[in-house]
Design an enzyme around this catalytic site. Structure first.
Site, PDB file in Angstrom:
ATOM      1  N   LYS A  71      23.602   5.300 -47.751  1.00  0.00           N
ATOM      2  CA  LYS A  71      22.204   4.966 -47.444  1.00  0.00           C
ATOM      3  C   LYS A  71      22.052   4.074 -46.212  1.00  0.00           C
ATOM      4  O   LYS A  71      21.114   4.242 -45.441  1.00  0.00           O
ATOM      5  CB  LYS A  71      21.549   4.279 -48.647  1.00  0.00           C
ATOM      6  N   ASP A 108      12.667   4.797 -52.414  1.00  0.00           N
ATOM      7  CA  ASP A 108      13.073   4.006 -53.587  1.00  0.00           C
ATOM      8  C   ASP A 108      12.031   2.952 -53.985  1.00  0.00           C
ATOM      9  O   ASP A 108      11.830   2.694 -55.170  1.00  0.00           O
ATOM     10  CB  ASP A 108      14.420   3.322 -53.331  1.00  0.00           C
TER      11      ASP A 108
END
Ligand SMILES: NC(=O)c1ccc[n+]([C@@H]2O[C@H](COP(=O)([O-])OP(=O)(O)OC[C@H]3O[C@@H](n4cnc5c(N)ncnc54)[C@H](OP(=O)(O)O)[C@@H]3O)[C@@H](O)[C@H]2O)c1
Length: 280
Positions: A71, A108
């Site tokens: 990420k 997220d």
């Protein structure tokens, strides 16, 4: 965005990746929206990430999601980074633009906030102090989500205090850091507690945190999603606190990732929830 009469491809890059629930979610939604295509797990080693991402347009992929350990590294590889992903410091969704360039997004924080709202529609981030445990990747998205929802008082506690302090400096806003041994005291008067450490996940010991000082009205959220009810959530439920588990964040970040790629916001149907719960 991909034309609906084409076979669409997307995937999840991770290392490891085979344990992931994401293919189940995305393949369910592809089917539900009549899109012929497939979402596949892609086991990509860290040193192969750049080449793998750069290959997406030529392979005809609409995009991909990213999980551990990719990420953060993806931030420096994609061509454009959405401001929210930049603030969080991580990309979990890559979209291949019509010109073949790679866009980096992060869904997220949206996933976390939606998971809370779904369970507690009246929830507000500014109702009182929010205690956040952990300062890793999950914490970054949770903190940005809380700040953007108007949290005015965040008590950030991490085993490694320096990591929490660095994160508080980087994100700014209403974050105060406290040492790990202050975690029980920090619960006093809290309106919400969020665990973003890995403690309580399968294979790890339970989070070492007695809840005696936590008000019974405080919302307790755990972003760990295996098991569905962590020892922290079980203890909170037994003493009457409202709880939110981590499965919702997983589902809702995936909804936003699907929308970023295909322009359709898919639903977290009861059938889909049952499917996810059967595996957690
Ligand atoms: N529901 C979702 O969609 C979602 C999304 C993201 C993550 N998660 C889950 O959240 C958890 C954390 O993920 P992550 O990506 O944030 O991991 P990470 O970046 O590796 O961070 C791990 C965190 O746990 C803390 N920690 C590790 N061992 C500890 C111990 N023995 N005692 C106290 N704290 C400890 C670390 O503290 P130090 O800094 O001191 O090492 C750090 O704050 C995982 O279970 C992951 O599956 C769920």
């Amino acid at each position: 965005m991909t034309h609906p009469d084409r076979f669409v491809l997307a995937g999840l890059m991770g290392w490891p990746v085979m344990h992931s629930r994401s293919p189940k979610l995305h393949n369910y939604w592809l089917g539900a929206h009549g899109l012929a295509g497939a979402y596949v797990p892609l086991a990509i080693q860290p040193e192969g990430l750049r080449a793998a991402l750069r290959a997406l347009p030529a392979l005809g992929f609409a995009g991909c999601n990213l999980t551990i350990p990719h990420k953060e590294a993806a931030l420096a590889i994609v061509d454009t980074v959405d401001p929210l992903a930049r603030r969080i410091g991580a990309v979990n969704t890559v979209v291949v633009a019509p010109d073949g360039s790679l866009e980096g997004w992060n869904t997220d924080a949206f996933g976390f906030v939606e998971s809370i709202r779904e369970t507690q529609p009246a929830w507000r981030a500014d109702r009182g102090p929010v205690v956040v445990l952990g300062a890793g990747g999950g914490a970054r998205a949770v903190l940005v989500g809380l700040i953007d929802q108007g949290a005015g008082d965040i008590r950030l506690i991490n085993r490694t205090l320096a990591r929490a302090e660095a994160l508080a400096r980087e994100l700014g806003g209403p974050i105060k850091t406290l040492a790990w041994d202050q975690r029980q005291v920090a619960l006093d008067g809290a309106a919400m507690l969020v665990n973003t450490t890995n403690q309580g996940m399968v294979g790890e010991p339970p989070l070492d945190l007695p809840l005696d000082t936590l008000p019974a009205s405080a919302l307790v959220s755990d972003i760990v999603y295996i098991p569905r009810e962590t020892p922290l959530l079980a203890a909170a439920r037994k003493r009457g606190n409202p709880t939110v588990n981590g499965a919702g964040m997983l589902v809702h970040q995936a909804r936003a990732a699907f929308r970023a790629r295909f322009g359709i916001m898919p639903e977290a149907t009861p059938e889909l929830r049952a499917m996810v719960e059967a595996t957690t």
